[in-house]
Write a protein that holds these residues in place. Sequence first.
Motif, PDB file in Angstrom:
ATOM      1  N   THR A 145       0.865  -1.176   0.000  1.00 48.96           N
ATOM      2  CA  THR A 145       0.000   0.000   0.000  1.00 48.96           C
ATOM      3  C   THR A 145       0.903   1.228   0.000  1.00 48.96           C
ATOM      4  O   THR A 145       1.729   1.384   0.898  1.00 48.96           O
ATOM      5  CB  THR A 145      -0.868   0.034   1.271  1.00 48.96           C
ATOM      6  OG1 THR A 145      -1.527  -1.220   1.389  1.00 48.96           O
ATOM      7  CG2 THR A 145      -1.883   1.149   1.202  1.00 48.96           C
ATOM      8  N   SER A 146       0.748   2.044  -1.000  1.00 49.14           N
ATOM      9  CA  SER A 146       1.660   3.188  -1.054  1.00 49.14           C
ATOM     10  C   SER A 146       1.228   4.251  -0.054  1.00 49.14           C
ATOM     11  O   SER A 146       0.051   4.363   0.286  1.00 49.14           O
ATOM     12  CB  SER A 146       1.683   3.771  -2.466  1.00 49.14           C
ATOM     13  OG  SER A 146       0.406   4.264  -2.781  1.00 49.14           O
TER      14      SER A 146
ATOM     15  N   VAL B  62       3.665   0.434   2.536  1.00 52.28           N
ATOM     16  CA  VAL B  62       3.654  -0.408   3.728  1.00 52.28           C
ATOM     17  C   VAL B  62       3.010  -1.744   3.387  1.00 52.28           C
ATOM     18  O   VAL B  62       2.192  -1.839   2.475  1.00 52.28           O
ATOM     19  CB  VAL B  62       2.868   0.256   4.886  1.00 52.28           C
ATOM     20  CG1 VAL B  62       3.641   1.430   5.450  1.00 52.28           C
ATOM     21  CG2 VAL B  62       1.489   0.725   4.438  1.00 52.28           C
ATOM     22  N   ILE B  63       3.428  -2.767   4.095  1.00 54.11           N
ATOM     23  CA  ILE B  63       2.792  -4.068   3.916  1.00 54.11           C
ATOM     24  C   ILE B  63       2.244  -4.545   5.253  1.00 54.11           C
ATOM     25  O   ILE B  63       2.660  -4.073   6.318  1.00 54.11           O
ATOM     26  CB  ILE B  63       3.764  -5.129   3.351  1.00 54.11           C
ATOM     27  CG1 ILE B  63       4.990  -5.259   4.267  1.00 54.11           C
ATOM     28  CG2 ILE B  63       4.161  -4.804   1.930  1.00 54.11           C
ATOM     29  CD1 ILE B  63       5.805  -6.476   3.973  1.00 54.11           C
ATOM     30  N   ASN B  64       1.330  -5.462   5.145  1.00 56.69           N
ATOM     31  CA  ASN B  64       0.748  -6.057   6.338  1.00 56.69           C
ATOM     32  C   ASN B  64       1.424  -7.387   6.581  1.00 56.69           C
ATOM     33  O   ASN B  64       1.199  -8.358   5.865  1.00 56.69           O
ATOM     34  CB  ASN B  64      -0.758  -6.240   6.101  1.00 56.69           C
ATOM     35  CG  ASN B  64      -1.409  -7.093   7.169  1.00 56.69           C
ATOM     36  OD1 ASN B  64      -0.830  -7.344   8.219  1.00 56.69           O
ATOM     37  ND2 ASN B  64      -2.625  -7.542   6.897  1.00 56.69           N
TER      38      ASN B  64
ATOM     39  N   ASN C  75       1.208  -6.689  11.555  1.00 54.64           N
ATOM     40  CA  ASN C  75       2.055  -5.537  11.799  1.00 54.64           C
ATOM     41  C   ASN C  75       2.254  -4.779  10.505  1.00 54.64           C
ATOM     42  O   ASN C  75       2.412  -5.390   9.449  1.00 54.64           O
ATOM     43  CB  ASN C  75       3.418  -5.972  12.340  1.00 54.64           C
ATOM     44  CG  ASN C  75       3.302  -6.503  13.734  1.00 54.64           C
ATOM     45  OD1 ASN C  75       2.714  -5.864  14.608  1.00 54.64           O
ATOM     46  ND2 ASN C  75       3.821  -7.695  13.955  1.00 54.64           N
ATOM     47  N   ILE C  76       2.227  -3.486  10.628  1.00 55.37           N
ATOM     48  CA  ILE C  76       2.387  -2.682   9.426  1.00 55.37           C
ATOM     49  C   ILE C  76       3.844  -2.272   9.300  1.00 55.37           C
ATOM     50  O   ILE C  76       4.404  -1.670  10.213  1.00 55.37           O
ATOM     51  CB  ILE C  76       1.432  -1.486   9.466  1.00 55.37           C
ATOM     52  CG1 ILE C  76       0.008  -2.044   9.348  1.00 55.37           C
ATOM     53  CG2 ILE C  76       1.752  -0.507   8.351  1.00 55.37           C
ATOM     54  CD1 ILE C  76      -1.066  -1.040   9.340  1.00 55.37           C
TER      55      ILE C  76
ATOM     56  N   PRO D 176       6.986  -0.703   6.983  1.00 56.50           N
ATOM     57  CA  PRO D 176       7.366   0.083   5.813  1.00 56.50           C
ATOM     58  C   PRO D 176       8.283  -0.727   4.897  1.00 56.50           C
ATOM     59  O   PRO D 176       9.082  -1.529   5.368  1.00 56.50           O
ATOM     60  CB  PRO D 176       8.103   1.280   6.408  1.00 56.50           C
ATOM     61  CG  PRO D 176       8.513   0.866   7.769  1.00 56.50           C
ATOM     62  CD  PRO D 176       7.571  -0.187   8.224  1.00 56.50           C
TER      63      PRO D 176
END
Lengths: 172, 1120
Positions: free
Chosen positions: A51-52, A63-65, A69-70, A72
Amino acid sequence: MPEAFTSEQRRFADREEKEQLMQLVGFTIGKEQFGVDILMVQEIIRSAPITSVPNSPEFIEGVINLRGNIIPVIELRKRLNLYRKESAAKDAWILILDIGGRVTGFIVDSVTKVLKIMESSIDQPPDVVMAGLANRYIKGVCDIGGSLLILLDFNRILMADELQQLSSISGE
Amino acid sequence: MIDMSMLPDFITEAEEHLEELENSLLQLEQGQGRENKEVMDALFRSVHTIKGAAQFVGIDRVAGLSHKLENLLDLIRKGSQPLTPAVTDLLIEGKDRIAQLINELQRNQAEETEVDDLLARIKNIVEGGGEEIAVPPQEDPLPQAYEEPRKGTLAEESMSEEHDEELYSIFLQQLKENIPFLYAQTVELSLSVDKQDVLYRCSDSIKSLKSSANYMGYEKLAKHYTDWQKEISGAVEQLSVGKMPNLGFMQDYIDEIIRSFPQAMEGYSQEETERIAKNKQQNNEIDGLFPEDPHEEAEPEGNSASELDKALGFIFDEEDGPAMPLSLAAGVVDDEEEEEPEEEEYPPVQIAGAAAAPVSGRELPRLECELFEDEHDQELVAIFLRKLQSELRFLREQEAALPVAVDKREVQALLERCSEAVGRLASSANYMEYHSLAGFCGEWRQALKESGPDAVGTLRRFINELLRVYPQAAEGEAALPLPTPQPPAAPAAASEVVAAVSEAEFDSAGGMIESFLSPPPAVEEKIAAPPKLDIPVSTTAPEPPSAAVEEKAEKQNDDSALFARLSSALDLSIAPRSESSEYQMDNVIERIMDTSEPEETVPVQKPVEKASLAPVAAVPLLEKAAKPAPEPEPPAPPKQAVEPLPEEAEVIAAAEEEPLHDGMEDEDAPKKNEVKKLTAKSSIRVDAEKIDYLMNQVGELVVSRAYFAQLVNEMRGLQLLLQERARLTKAELKPLHEFAFRLSEAGVHLGRVSNELQEGVMKIRMLPIDQLFKRYPRLVRDLTHRTDKDIRLVTKGEETELDKMVIESISDPLIHIIRNAVDHGIETVSERKRLGKPGQATLTLEAYHESDHIVVEITDDGRGIDPKRIKAKALEKGMFDKEELDRMSEMDIIRIIMEPGFSTAEKTTETSGRGVGMDVVRKNVERLNGMIEISSKVGQGTKMRIKIPLTMAIIQALMVRVGKEKFTVPLTSVEETLRIFRHEISQIEGVDVIYIRDTTMPIFRLGKIYSIDRSEEDEDKMFVVVVSTGTQEVGLVVDELLGQEEVVIKPLADYLRSGSGFGGATILGDGGISLILDIPELVKIAGEDQAEKQVRRSQSFKRKRRRGGEEDQPPQAVVH
């Protein structure tokens, strides 16, 4: 207290051993080979939906899941200002590194293998810029069977981006 | 030297106590204190606990200061120091200073602020005000008459009464404790196999000595210790590589210290002196702990108290020694602790062996119970006790084997083994930092070595001594609990009782005591037996004491033969008088303890349980029941002193309905303790991180629940699809149907469980708002301190719970609001009277729940906010135009007070007037996604209403879509949503605005702010989310409203958060990520963008193009 003493000794011995042999995770960006201490690597995942984050530094892919946890994700190629491949590889890998408690993902082209090298075989980075890479991000270089492996200093990589971020704020 | 590992615990603990302390101080100031015993108790509890903990951790200034405060409090309690405002101020200041020091400790791990000025001031008061009582406060656990015999020592002590007399004595005491210990260790060093261990122990001991030297500013001494430590670590290193270092240096160092501080060894050779010093100190401690005891005692006794005193004095005179036979020294007691700490110590007592053997050549070293120190580490204490028990058991076995051993070699081997066991004990004592016990053990080993033929006696003496001080140690052997701790009242009671034994009675008392020892051979046997036999005794049949005493009296009546023997025994004890009589007395008491004949012990112990009750209640009964033997009553009390039984006391206190005991004040103490204990047990301190982790996981669960719901929906879609496309019949679809139904059922269940779990976990973080409210009485007090305002602070709904984080973040806003109320809102007493209001103003703090929010209301009955004044002021400051102001509603005008820089105060006062406060309030409340409302009526008062969400981890949010991105808008900042058409947007000075309800509202396009590709979107119709930042309403243009959802806030890396307008992120049901908008930040960014645009617009076209080009470029510039 004697226990403490012996454990210290043991720790010392461990460190000695570790100093002799170092395990690295090798990866590539373009044609260059890089390495990172295996102890920093939390996991390696195939590209996940990213997700930008608007208004963030350019090299931050988003960021990714990661299991709730998120995290960067930094496009290492952009971060290191390496030459640009036209289409971002679809089969990119994300190295999840734990850099002093800050878990961060780095996009690399491919992950090669775990390399065992002697600590002593690591040389200081040459003064000349390697592969167009500012040498402040390089911890050392190592000859592995004819080709050169670059050990990256991720602490610097992450720290410097803070600095850059700061300067971009003050520049606003 | 501060023990860093203990520091965090100490800080939390101390903060709690400080809070309590402040409360009590305020109560004291309001005049509820002097009479109110509980307030005084609470004060002492707090100060004392802080002191104890500080001493333990090694925080010298806090310890020193709290000690002085304790002294001062003591004077106040006794009434010799009037409670003037100056004194309360000083007390409060002292509390503040401690708080400050603790703050510094938290930040820098070091005490920075000096305390000497306060110490000096307290000293002034203590000395100046305390003139009526010629004795410093630490002197009076016993009534005045008692002073006389002790004066000599006192004077001696006060010789060192320089500035830091107290500290000096602490220092000396530490020296006295440690040096003999080190000495013993040095001796042991030459024998021990595990030299490293011994050296470590020494090193520890030296460390503590060093810290005290440091504190006293004895640089040379400190250096001496440092060198010593270095030598030791050098030796340890050598040992570790298998070399044999020269350990002679140990002796040298010790000699050096003894040369410079001859007092250090005093405790060793002249035990008396040390004992006195200790007694004094410990009496002081008792005094501090159980302040009311003497009075309690005295009350029922009436004027006989003075008689008692005299008698007491007499006894001590008789005994010819400053050392009191009953010098009862309680260890430092932590009130929060359970009974354990309430140990009693005795001066070294000669415990004769099996037969009442004469005093043996070697004196027992003093042993004090140090258990109390470990309030933080119950686990360690438990381990230690277990160790103690097992070693003791072992020693007992050896002891039993000794007399049987024929061979000399066998004896030697046994002794060797004992010595080893003692050594083990010493090392665990050392580990626990029980220096006294460690020293004791060292001494023990020494004694064993030298004992020779009397080994059994020596061994037994030591075991007994150890057992007395650490009664828990015997638990391992006994099924029943051992008599352990001392009920608080006992020490004082004991002394009273001793006093009660008037001259005449003394004889019979002694005889009585003796009778327990000598008469029946059976008893004697039991005395000889190891104390395990005591156990059943001490716990036998808890009966009402009066009954027990009666029984005893009767028994005595019957057993006249026994009585005769008592008398003769008593003669024995009186005859030698002087020094030896003191020992005999001790002896006698000692042996009573070992006596195990139930009938005899029971009655004696009953009164013990009832402590002070015995002399009061039991005496008259006794006299009635047992006329011929009126004397037996006195011996009971001494026994009390000896055998504390609070456990039982509690049991009895609970079980017994005996009217006699009702209202007996001494029972309060254990009860209170019990209550304390209960509350202590019901809460645990958990690392916040663990809760965060749990919260995270629950968040995950909430997310997967949403995913589950989504799946159920998809399933339904699939069903429809099958029905339409595949044309399956109803019958064919039936299984699928059923499955879908079951799935949704399961989904509902999952939802319910996860909801409950979520609530439960959230509750863990919840704390009653009382925590917060408790801080404000002090604030109000300080604010009104030098004004002629009288304010009563009322708090309601203290039990309302909210997230700890929220509590912390609304603390500051509340301070500002209260300040405002006190400073601006509430009138002076005279003004209020003129207005016909009661002179005392009321400030109410109230908290309550309102659906998912918590509301905190601050209401005052002051003058209220006058909109006219605000208007005038706003105009004057040029914050608003006249027209603007005219258009504003009264509510809006009142809201102006929250604008930064706004203040109606004519001049800045001490507390307020700069116009910052309310801005801070607003910012803080906003940060919590909360709202603040103000309502006010001129002349009647103001009400501030803060509404905050219960937690900050999970929020209600509106999901919106812009282009392909999904964003989350916290629902608290959403005012409304609108649907507008392109033609409704107009531009004012380059800013897009829409007209809504007759006013204009700026709108920002999220797509533009974040440069999101919206090429596929319909440009004509759009949605506007009206958000409020509290002061300003703006519209955010989005492409779609996706609906309301409960989302879990996940943190974003800081470099993603700053300047981006995102406050966090959340995970969607499908695993995707949505960024959460930080509305105030976003509005700020958008505003800046716009301002920039306007600047550009005003510039020439050419320049604008060039400049604008550049400014649009930067991001790409980095890429290329």
